[in-house]
Scaffold this motif. Sequence first.
Motif, PDB file in Angstrom:
ATOM      1  N   MET A   1       0.838  -1.197   0.000  1.00  0.00           N
ATOM      2  CA  MET A   1       0.000   0.000   0.000  1.00  0.00           C
ATOM      3  C   MET A   1       0.880   1.257   0.000  1.00  0.00           C
ATOM      4  SD  MET A   1      -3.132   0.793   2.568  1.00  0.00           S
ATOM      5  CE  MET A   1      -3.683  -0.889   2.883  1.00  0.00           C
ATOM      6  N   GLN A   2       1.134   1.781  -1.209  1.00  0.00           N
ATOM      7  CA  GLN A   2       1.915   3.008  -1.302  1.00  0.00           C
ATOM      8  C   GLN A   2       1.018   4.214  -1.014  1.00  0.00           C
ATOM      9  OE1 GLN A   2       5.296   3.552  -2.038  1.00  0.00           O
ATOM     10  NE2 GLN A   2       5.325   1.404  -1.439  1.00  0.00           N
ATOM     11  N   ALA A   3       1.635   5.286  -0.559  1.00  0.00           N
ATOM     12  CA  ALA A   3       0.851   6.460  -0.146  1.00  0.00           C
ATOM     13  C   ALA A   3       0.010   7.017  -1.296  1.00  0.00           C
ATOM     14  CB  ALA A   3       1.770   7.537   0.404  1.00  0.00           C
ATOM     15  N   GLU A   4       0.567   7.041  -2.513  1.00  0.00           N
ATOM     16  CA  GLU A   4      -0.165   7.671  -3.614  1.00  0.00           C
ATOM     17  C   GLU A   4      -0.893   6.667  -4.496  1.00  0.00           C
ATOM     18  OE1 GLU A   4       1.619  11.189  -5.401  1.00  0.00           O
ATOM     19  OE2 GLU A   4       3.326  10.906  -4.066  1.00  0.00           O
ATOM     20  N   GLU A   5      -0.926   5.424  -4.052  1.00  0.00           N
ATOM     21  CA  GLU A   5      -1.617   4.374  -4.800  1.00  0.00           C
ATOM     22  C   GLU A   5      -3.102   4.704  -4.899  1.00  0.00           C
ATOM     23  OE1 GLU A   5      -2.761  -0.175  -3.714  1.00  0.00           O
ATOM     24  OE2 GLU A   5      -0.843   0.587  -2.996  1.00  0.00           O
ATOM     25  N   LYS A   6      -3.718   4.378  -6.059  1.00  0.00           N
ATOM     26  CA  LYS A   6      -5.168   4.566  -6.185  1.00  0.00           C
ATOM     27  C   LYS A   6      -5.862   3.585  -5.247  1.00  0.00           C
ATOM     28  CE  LYS A   6      -6.448   7.609  -9.388  1.00  0.00           C
ATOM     29  NZ  LYS A   6      -6.076   8.778  -8.553  1.00  0.00           N
ATOM     30  N   MET A   7      -6.828   4.083  -4.478  1.00  0.00           N
ATOM     31  CA  MET A   7      -7.469   3.233  -3.473  1.00  0.00           C
ATOM     32  C   MET A   7      -8.909   2.932  -3.889  1.00  0.00           C
ATOM     33  SD  MET A   7      -5.258   3.040  -0.907  1.00  0.00           S
ATOM     34  CE  MET A   7      -6.149   2.746   0.596  1.00  0.00           C
ATOM     35  N   THR A   8      -9.445   1.838  -3.303  1.00  0.00           N
ATOM     36  CA  THR A   8     -10.871   1.569  -3.435  1.00  0.00           C
ATOM     37  C   THR A   8     -11.494   1.674  -2.051  1.00  0.00           C
ATOM     38  OG1 THR A   8     -10.633  -0.767  -2.994  1.00  0.00           O
ATOM     39  CG2 THR A   8     -10.462  -0.077  -5.292  1.00  0.00           C
ATOM     40  N   LEU A   9     -12.806   1.700  -2.016  1.00  0.00           N
ATOM     41  CA  LEU A   9     -13.511   1.810  -0.741  1.00  0.00           C
ATOM     42  C   LEU A   9     -13.135   0.660   0.195  1.00  0.00           C
ATOM     43  CD1 LEU A   9     -15.640   3.174   0.998  1.00  0.00           C
ATOM     44  CD2 LEU A   9     -17.387   1.927  -0.253  1.00  0.00           C
ATOM     45  N   GLU A  10     -12.962  -0.557  -0.372  1.00  0.00           N
ATOM     46  CA  GLU A  10     -12.653  -1.722   0.461  1.00  0.00           C
ATOM     47  C   GLU A  10     -11.265  -1.620   1.075  1.00  0.00           C
ATOM     48  OE1 GLU A  10     -14.285  -2.046  -2.417  1.00  0.00           O
ATOM     49  OE2 GLU A  10     -16.199  -2.633  -1.504  1.00  0.00           O
ATOM     50  N   GLN A  11     -10.350  -1.014   0.317  1.00  0.00           N
ATOM     51  CA  GLN A  11      -8.970  -0.928   0.807  1.00  0.00           C
ATOM     52  C   GLN A  11      -8.784   0.208   1.815  1.00  0.00           C
ATOM     53  OE1 GLN A  11      -7.338  -0.332  -3.152  1.00  0.00           O
ATOM     54  NE2 GLN A  11      -5.730  -1.774  -2.595  1.00  0.00           N
ATOM     55  N   TRP A  12      -9.692   1.177   1.790  1.00  0.00           N
ATOM     56  CA  TRP A  12      -9.517   2.396   2.576  1.00  0.00           C
ATOM     57  C   TRP A  12      -9.467   2.075   4.067  1.00  0.00           C
ATOM     58  CZ3 TRP A  12      -7.607   6.708   1.272  1.00  0.00           C
ATOM     59  CH2 TRP A  12      -7.887   7.914   1.944  1.00  0.00           C
ATOM     60  N   PRO A  13      -8.394   2.440   4.770  1.00  0.00           N
ATOM     61  CA  PRO A  13      -8.249   2.064   6.178  1.00  0.00           C
ATOM     62  C   PRO A  13      -9.158   2.868   7.102  1.00  0.00           C
ATOM     63  CG  PRO A  13      -6.384   3.369   5.498  1.00  0.00           C
ATOM     64  CD  PRO A  13      -7.225   3.180   4.272  1.00  0.00           C
ATOM     65  N   ALA A  14      -9.333   2.373   8.332  1.00  0.00           N
ATOM     66  CA  ALA A  14     -10.237   3.029   9.277  1.00  0.00           C
ATOM     67  C   ALA A  14      -9.702   4.394   9.699  1.00  0.00           C
ATOM     68  CB  ALA A  14     -10.444   2.153  10.503  1.00  0.00           C
ATOM     69  N   ALA A  15      -8.377   4.516   9.805  1.00  0.00           N
ATOM     70  CA  ALA A  15      -7.791   5.799  10.203  1.00  0.00           C
ATOM     71  C   ALA A  15      -6.827   6.260   9.120  1.00  0.00           C
ATOM     72  CB  ALA A  15      -7.079   5.669  11.544  1.00  0.00           C
ATOM     73  N   PRO A  16      -7.364   6.716   7.962  1.00  0.00           N
ATOM     74  CA  PRO A  16      -6.495   7.092   6.843  1.00  0.00           C
ATOM     75  C   PRO A  16      -5.555   8.245   7.173  1.00  0.00           C
ATOM     76  CG  PRO A  16      -8.752   7.789   6.445  1.00  0.00           C
ATOM     77  CD  PRO A  16      -8.786   6.940   7.653  1.00  0.00           C
ATOM     78  N   GLU A  17      -5.920   9.031   8.208  1.00  0.00           N
ATOM     79  CA  GLU A  17      -5.092  10.192   8.531  1.00  0.00           C
ATOM     80  C   GLU A  17      -3.822   9.808   9.278  1.00  0.00           C
ATOM     81  OE1 GLU A  17      -7.885   9.402   9.982  1.00  0.00           O
ATOM     82  OE2 GLU A  17      -7.705   9.637  12.153  1.00  0.00           O
ATOM     83  N   ARG A  18      -3.738   8.535   9.709  1.00  0.00           N
ATOM     84  CA  ARG A  18      -2.539   8.128  10.451  1.00  0.00           C
ATOM     85  C   ARG A  18      -2.004   6.792   9.933  1.00  0.00           C
ATOM     86  NH1 ARG A  18      -4.120   8.085  16.484  1.00  0.00           N
ATOM     87  NH2 ARG A  18      -6.217   8.185  15.620  1.00  0.00           N
ATOM     88  N   GLN A  19      -2.094   6.578   8.611  1.00  0.00           N
ATOM     89  CA  GLN A  19      -1.729   5.278   8.067  1.00  0.00           C
ATOM     90  C   GLN A  19      -0.234   5.175   7.747  1.00  0.00           C
ATOM     91  OE1 GLN A  19      -4.102   3.206   8.251  1.00  0.00           O
ATOM     92  NE2 GLN A  19      -3.025   1.418   7.470  1.00  0.00           N
ATOM     93  N   THR A  20       0.302   6.196   7.103  1.00  0.00           N
ATOM     94  CA  THR A  20       1.716   6.138   6.723  1.00  0.00           C
ATOM     95  C   THR A  20       2.578   6.796   7.802  1.00  0.00           C
ATOM     96  OG1 THR A  20       1.625   8.277   5.622  1.00  0.00           O
ATOM     97  CG2 THR A  20       1.062   6.353   4.295  1.00  0.00           C
ATOM     98  N   LEU A  21       3.868   6.557   7.721  1.00  0.00           N
ATOM     99  CA  LEU A  21       4.777   7.156   8.702  1.00  0.00           C
ATOM    100  C   LEU A  21       4.728   8.679   8.615  1.00  0.00           C
ATOM    101  CD1 LEU A  21       6.933   6.832  10.857  1.00  0.00           C
ATOM    102  CD2 LEU A  21       8.641   6.757   9.036  1.00  0.00           C
ATOM    103  N   GLU A  22       4.703   9.188   7.374  1.00  0.00           N
ATOM    104  CA  GLU A  22       4.637  10.644   7.191  1.00  0.00           C
ATOM    105  C   GLU A  22       3.389  11.215   7.863  1.00  0.00           C
ATOM    106  OE1 GLU A  22       4.500  11.977   3.121  1.00  0.00           O
ATOM    107  OE2 GLU A  22       4.135  14.037   3.758  1.00  0.00           O
ATOM    108  N   ALA A  23       2.262  10.490   7.696  1.00  0.00           N
ATOM    109  CA  ALA A  23       1.004  10.956   8.281  1.00  0.00           C
ATOM    110  C   ALA A  23       1.091  10.973   9.801  1.00  0.00           C
ATOM    111  CB  ALA A  23      -0.142  10.066   7.822  1.00  0.00           C
TER     112      ALA A  23
END
Lengths: 209, 110
Positions: A1-23
């Motif tokens: 799961m790369q940060a700029e990867e196109k996402m779908t609703l199913e893939q979208w995490p519960a806390a998208p604002e804190r998913q990557t290290l940068e976030a």
Amino acid sequence: MQAEEKMTLEQWPAAPERQTLEAKNKFLGFWFFLGGETVLFASLFATYLALKDKVPSPDHALAKDLFEIPLVFLMTMILLTSSLTSVYAMYHMKNFDFKKMQLWLGVTVLLGFAFLGCEIYEFNHYVHEYGHTFTSSAFGSAFYTLVGFHGAHVTFGLGWILALMIRNAKRGLDLYNAPKFYVASLYWHFIDVVWVFIFSVVYLMGMVG
Amino acid sequence: MENNQMNTSNPKIDLDFRRKQNAEEMRHQVISFALMILFTIIAFVAVGAGFSAWFTVPFILVLAAVQVAFQLFYFMHMNHKGHEAPMLFMFSGVFFAIVMIIAYLTIIWW
């Protein structure tokens, strides 16, 4: 799961604002900044409280002569509502609904501009009707520094949210920009937190005397 | 990778659960918004009614503090897990804010 990867609703995490290290770093750093802003605004409030109604001669307008309930009430309602609309925007962000998020951010921005318009009218009114300016008294300086600094935060927040909306208009939501939207909405809520104290401490306490 | 984890192996169940959870949170936020509006109106009415300043000033300050708590814990999600560091930052900010306001007021008044 790369940060700029196109996402779908199913893939979208519960806390998208804190998913990557940068976030995660952004989240932590932004809250640290808000802690600092609290202290910054406290110093302006403290200065205002100490210098309230300190005018060089009796012909200057005091707090109780200047403030009017209806306009302040309207401004408070506008800003409070804009806080709710940005909550709606983050709700749609968590549900991966980019269009609705943009819509509610747009409503937030419009309410922000309405608030700013009221504030400009208010300052203009004080200057021309009462001669209450930045340099007319210590009270004037403290008042315009505190309330104007909040107004500057509103202006900056509007520019920030608009820039995010325009920059990401064609990109859609991904894990790279979700934390950016989230942090901007935290900033917008913080502006409302400061306003709650401004309308209580400056306007309402000013009218009480 | 820790960052790549999904909540369950079945994305469909996960999605339904999350939607429900988000809707539940939204409900709490709308309730706190209604209370914030109510507190704002009470504060304005208290000032308009012309009680003594010794009652009105502490009263509207308490209303402001409650409103800000709603804003921070519901609108800014400080009631969620993983907000220990934000709590530390904000509470230290509030501590210094109170010290500073007391210091300015006492130094200039007395």
